[in-house]
Design a protein around this motif. Structure first.
Motif, short mmCIF file in Angstrom:
data_model
loop_
_atom_site.label_atom_id
_atom_site.label_comp_id
_atom_site.label_asym_id
_atom_site.label_seq_id
_atom_site.Cartn_x
_atom_site.Cartn_y
_atom_site.Cartn_z
N HIS A 44 1.68 12.44 -9.25
CA HIS A 44 0.92 13.68 -9.10
C HIS A 44 1.85 14.89 -9.04
O HIS A 44 1.63 15.92 -9.69
CB HIS A 44 0.04 13.59 -7.83
CG HIS A 44 -0.74 14.83 -7.58
ND1 HIS A 44 -0.26 15.89 -6.77
CD2 HIS A 44 -1.96 15.26 -8.02
CE1 HIS A 44 -1.14 16.84 -6.72
NE2 HIS A 44 -2.21 16.49 -7.48
N LEU A 53 2.28 1.81 -3.34
CA LEU A 53 1.28 2.35 -4.26
C LEU A 53 1.03 3.84 -3.99
O LEU A 53 0.91 4.66 -4.92
CB LEU A 53 -0.03 1.57 -4.12
CG LEU A 53 0.00 0.12 -4.65
CD1 LEU A 53 -1.32 -0.58 -4.33
CD2 LEU A 53 0.26 0.11 -6.15
N TRP A 54 0.94 4.24 -2.68
CA TRP A 54 0.72 5.65 -2.31
C TRP A 54 1.85 6.53 -2.80
O TRP A 54 1.63 7.58 -3.37
CB TRP A 54 0.58 5.74 -0.78
CG TRP A 54 0.40 7.15 -0.31
CD1 TRP A 54 -0.73 7.89 -0.27
CD2 TRP A 54 1.42 7.99 0.20
NE1 TRP A 54 -0.53 9.15 0.22
CE2 TRP A 54 0.82 9.23 0.53
CE3 TRP A 54 2.80 7.82 0.44
CZ2 TRP A 54 1.54 10.29 1.08
CZ3 TRP A 54 3.50 8.89 0.96
CH2 TRP A 54 2.87 10.11 1.27
N LYS A 55 3.08 6.01 -2.58
CA LYS A 55 4.26 6.74 -3.03
C LYS A 55 4.25 6.94 -4.54
O LYS A 55 4.60 8.01 -5.08
CB LYS A 55 5.53 6.01 -2.58
CG LYS A 55 6.83 6.67 -3.03
CD LYS A 55 7.01 8.03 -2.42
CE LYS A 55 8.33 8.70 -2.77
NZ LYS A 55 8.48 10.08 -2.29
N VAL A 74 1.64 7.00 -6.50
CA VAL A 74 0.58 7.95 -6.87
C VAL A 74 1.05 9.39 -6.61
O VAL A 74 0.88 10.29 -7.44
CB VAL A 74 -0.73 7.65 -6.12
CG1 VAL A 74 -1.76 8.76 -6.35
CG2 VAL A 74 -1.27 6.31 -6.58
N ILE A 75 1.65 9.65 -5.44
CA ILE A 75 2.13 10.98 -5.07
C ILE A 75 3.18 11.45 -6.05
O ILE A 75 3.20 12.61 -6.49
CB ILE A 75 2.67 10.98 -3.62
CG1 ILE A 75 1.52 10.74 -2.63
CG2 ILE A 75 3.39 12.29 -3.30
CD1 ILE A 75 0.41 11.78 -2.69
N THR A 76 4.08 10.52 -6.37
CA THR A 76 5.17 10.90 -7.28
C THR A 76 4.63 11.32 -8.63
O THR A 76 5.04 12.34 -9.22
CB THR A 76 6.17 9.74 -7.44
OG1 THR A 76 6.67 9.40 -6.15
CG2 THR A 76 7.32 10.10 -8.37
N LEU A 136 0.83 -1.21 0.00
CA LEU A 136 0.00 0.00 0.00
C LEU A 136 0.87 1.26 0.00
O LEU A 136 0.58 2.25 -0.72
CB LEU A 136 -0.94 0.01 1.20
CG LEU A 136 -2.07 -1.04 1.15
CD1 LEU A 136 -2.85 -1.05 2.47
CD2 LEU A 136 -3.00 -0.76 -0.02
N LEU A 137 1.95 1.29 0.82
CA LEU A 137 2.85 2.43 0.86
C LEU A 137 3.50 2.66 -0.49
O LEU A 137 3.66 3.80 -0.96
CB LEU A 137 3.93 2.22 1.93
CG LEU A 137 3.45 2.36 3.39
CD1 LEU A 137 4.57 2.00 4.34
CD2 LEU A 137 2.96 3.79 3.66
#
Length: 805
Positions: free
Chosen positions: A754, A746-748, A750-752, A743-744
């Motif tokens: 964005h 995937l979050w990273k 997505v943030i990158t 999950l981390l």
């Protein structure tokens, strides 16, 4: 009243008779009753196991009783043993002196080498009797040796060799016997053409003109030179005087000489109480019978002695040469062992002659006879190591069978000879004698058994048991036969014109009217064709199959229904054509049992609950069921359940059957354990059940073509394994951590993505701002009034650029 001889048997004869009766019974034929014997003598000739009942009141009324039957059957039918005529063969000793152990000495004239010496045989035709003969060649037995030498020209060197033979031979033979005598004779051939030189110039000297040996004596047939004597010097002297002669053809006249030496017993000097050895030394073949026809001699030899006053064979030019048969007969008759001492070139011929002349041996003679002494010793030892029986004056109606028991103790059927014996060994012979017929009344015959070459003999006298003792009490015009017949051995022989078992009816009384009393109904056969009408009543025939009875002989006890060839299945009695079944059996042939015990299966049910019990056997009704009690059924619904109990008790000692201790009784199927079950067999039923421990047990059930049940099972049930707590905990924690990391990530990601999009947008806007600032003359950059304001603006710019300068 007459009294027959008691009925006695030897144990061996009893076994023989019982075996004979058993064989005849198995064949389904009573040879005695089927022979239709009407007298005791006829009965005895049918078969050696047949007996005759001479009892007057024998048999049942109104039955034509056969008095000829096996003795056991006669007694069962009411004939008392003293009235049964069944003579047996037997033997009795008449002279039986014990065997001797030594031959020479003061008792040499009483030496016995065969036991017994005289016996008597009583023979019933077709019956056998046996007796035993023992033979023992004794030690130090006297020996008479007659040396018969070929004195034709080719034997000249041999004559020179034997000039001192007597002394040397006596020395060697005295090592074998203390009583030895020696004799000498010579032969050449018949002095007629074409066998010899007959021209006048050859009469006195047949060697006339022969350069190699110009002088020899006239040709002669046989000349007896020295009678048997213990003075061996006489032998040497006689040999010194001899000269050779000459004949024309190669064969010699030696058989003439052998016959004269055998039959002229007084002149030769043969002793009765001695071994007779005749040594025949030659280097050529002999003339045989019919050769004499070449010289005009057509008269066969008469087998008699023809020595004249000069001890010369006087009939040499009158009779033909003797035949092998005549020669063998005379040698055996006078107990003479013939030893052929011949050169190697003719050994095979004389060896073949020994097979035709009993008591004959052959040895190889050197060209100059230098081995003659050892040859004679070897031949004597060979003769003494054999015992062979011969039969003299054998009656043609007797058959003899021999069984020899030699030194190894093993019986040899069909042999009458033992070899490789040592002096003093005792051998025995079992001799079985059978008479093939009956000679005229009062005939007595005899024959002699002798060991070949021995003076000893066994004299056998034979009388024939063809008559019944009850015939001695025959009475004519007997009151038992109403004075109209002859009473003999329990039956009446009626005078002409009289009929009936006791001659009670006259022939004129038997007409159609009286015969009607013997018919069951008009048109039917007299006495049903199974009897005779005698004096207005039926006398039923006897049958080898059973009993015929009834007023008109209409009933019997053998015409009922059979099952597998057995009358009334063996479970009932036949009464006038109908089976009367024993208790527990029903049916026309009593083959149906009412018992159900044989239908009960191991579980106690009738036919395992899959069929019905019919005639003591299960008839399976459940499809797929088979077996003696329908116990086999792979396709039945309960098949797996039934076999499951056997799997449990046999493999794991559990279940219902194990508790009741009946596992071994009810579970006899073969059980095969495997690691993995195979499913290739389409005929095997797959079975699965759950055990007490919640495990799964699998097995297959099949039936072989032989009918045997086969169970194939796993070695162990298949069970679920409980999970380990620590493993589960680690697995859960690991899963959670893994999911967090994912999950981390995937979050990273997505943030990158964005941030990069936003930065790109900012860069684009900045580029446009610079352009505007550079090209807009009106634009003027603001100037911060305070230094901190300038730092704040720089921080904002860095943040928007991602920290990139």
């Amino acid at each position: 009243m007459w009294k027959p001889c008691p009925f006695t048997r030897h144990p061996a004869l009893l076994v023989y008779i019982v075996l004979e009766i058993f064989i005849l019974s198995v064949k389904g034929l009573n040879v005695c009753t089927s022979g239709s014997a009407t007298s005791c003598e006829e009965c005895l000739l049918i078969h050696p196991s047949c007996a005759w009942c001479a009892q007057e009141d024998f048999g049942q009324a109104r039955t034509l009783n056969s008095r000829c039957d096996f003795s056991q059957n006669l007694q069962k039918r009411g004939c008392d043993a003293p009235f049964i005529e069944n003579p047996r063969s037997g033997s009795s000793l008449l002279r039986s002196k014990p065997l001797s152990s030594k031959g020479s000495g003061v008792t040499q004239y009483d030496v016995i080498q065969i036991y017994p010496q005289k016996i008597s045989l009583s023979l019933r035709p077709g019956d056998q009797t046996s007796f035993k003969v023992q033979v023992r060649p004794v030690e130090d037995y006297p020996v008479d040796l007659y040396y018969l030498m070929d004195l034709s020209l080719s034997m000249k060197d041999d004559l020179d060799t034997i000039r001192n033979l007597g002394t040397k031979l006596a020395e060697e033979m005295r090592k074998l016997t203390s009583n030895f005598r020696l004799g000498f004779g010579s032969f050449v051939d018949k002095n007629i053409s074409p066998f010899s030189y007959t021209a006048p110039k050859y009469q006195d000297n047949p060697c006339n003109g022969y350069k190699l040996f110009p002088n020899c004596v006239p040709t002669f047939g046989f000349r007896h030179l020295l009678s048997l004597t213990d003075k061996v010097d006489r032998f040497n002297e006689e040999v010194q005087k001899q000269l050779v002669s000459r004949n024309r053809d190669a064969p010699e006249g030696g058989f003439d000489a052998i016959l004269q030496a055998a039959v002229c017993k007084e002149k030769i000097g043969w002793r009765k109480e001695a071994y007779h050895l005749l040594v025949f030394a030659t280097d050529d073949v002999p003339h045989l019978a019919l050769d004499g026809k070449l010289g005009g001699l057509v008269h066969p030899h008469d087998g008699q002695c023809h020595l004249n006053d000069k001890n010369e064979y006087s009939a040499a030019n009158q009779m033909d040469y003797p035949s092998l048969a005549l020669l063998g007969e005379k040698l055996a008759e006078n107990n003479i062992f013939l030893i052929f001492a011949v050169t190697k070139r003719h050994y095979v011929l004389y060896k073949n002659l020994t097979a035709l002349i009993p008591g004959t041996t052959v040895e190889i003679l050197d060209q100059d006879s230098k081995n003659i002494i050892q040859l004679i010793v070897n031949a004597y030892n060979n003769i003494r190591s054999k015992v062979e029986l011969s039969v003299w004056d054998h009656p043609e109606d007797l058959s003899l069978a021999f069984t020899a028991t030699c030194q190894d103790g093993q019986p040899l059927t069909g042999l009458r000879k033992c070899a490789d014996l040592k002096i003093g060994d005792t051998v025995s012979f079992n001799i079985t004698v059978e008479a093939r017929g009956c000679p005229p009344k009062g005939t007595r015959k005899s024959f002699t058994i002798r060991p070949v070459g021995f003076k000893d003999r066994l004299e056998v006298s034979v009388d024939y048991r063809c008559d019944c003792s009850c015939t001695y009490y025959t009475k004519s015009n007997s009151s038992r036969c109403n004075s109209a017949g002859t009473y003999s051995c329990g039956t009446c022989r009626c005078e002409p014109g009289y009929l009936g078992a006791r001659c009670e009816c006259e022939e004129g009384e038997v007409d159609h009217q009286h015969l009607s009393a013997c018919r069951e109904a008009e048109g039917k056969q007299v006495c049903s064709g199974r009897g005779e009408c005698s004096c207005n009543q039926c006398l039923c025939y006897e049958s080898e199959f059973g009993k015929i009875y009834g007023t008109f002989c209409e009933c019997d006890d053998f015409s009922c229904a059979r099952h597998k060839g057995i009358l009334c299945s063996g479970h009932g009695e036949c009464h006038c054509g109908e089976c009367k079944c024993h208790a527990g059996y029903i049916g026309d042939n009593c083959n149906c049992s009412t018992e159900t015990a044989s239908c009960v299966s191991d579980d106690g049910k009738i036919c395992s609950g899959r069929g019905s019990c019919v005639c003591g056997r299960c008839q399976c009704t459940e499809p797929g069921a088979f077996g003696d009690t329908c116990e086999k059924c792979p396709t039945c619904p309960d098949a797996c359940g039934t076999k499951r109990e056997c799997i449990e008790c046999r493999l794991f000692n559990t279940g219902r059957l194990a508790d009741n201790q009946t596992c071994q009784r009810m579970c006899k199927d073969e059980i095969i354990t495997v690691e993995t079950l195979k499913k290739e067999d389409s005929n095997a039923v797959q079975c699965v059940y759950k055990t007490e421990k919640d495990c799964v047990m699998k097995f297959t059930y099949s039936e072989h073509a032989s009918g045997q049940s086969v169970l194939t099972a796993l070695k162990e049930p298949e069970c679920a394994v409980a999970p380990n707590a620590m493993t589960v905990l680690l697995a859960v924690v690991g899963s959670i951590l893994l999911m967090g990391i994912v999950l981390l990530a995937l979050w990273k990601l997505v943030i990158t993505v964005h941030d990069r999009r936003e930065f790109a947008r900012f860069q684009s806007a900045r580029s446009r701002a610079r352009y505007e600032m550079a090209s807009n003359p009106v634009y003027k950059q603001s100037i911060p009034s305070h230094p901190m304001e300038t730092d704040f603006h720089m921080h904002i710019i860095k943040s928007c650029n991602g920290g990139v300068h």
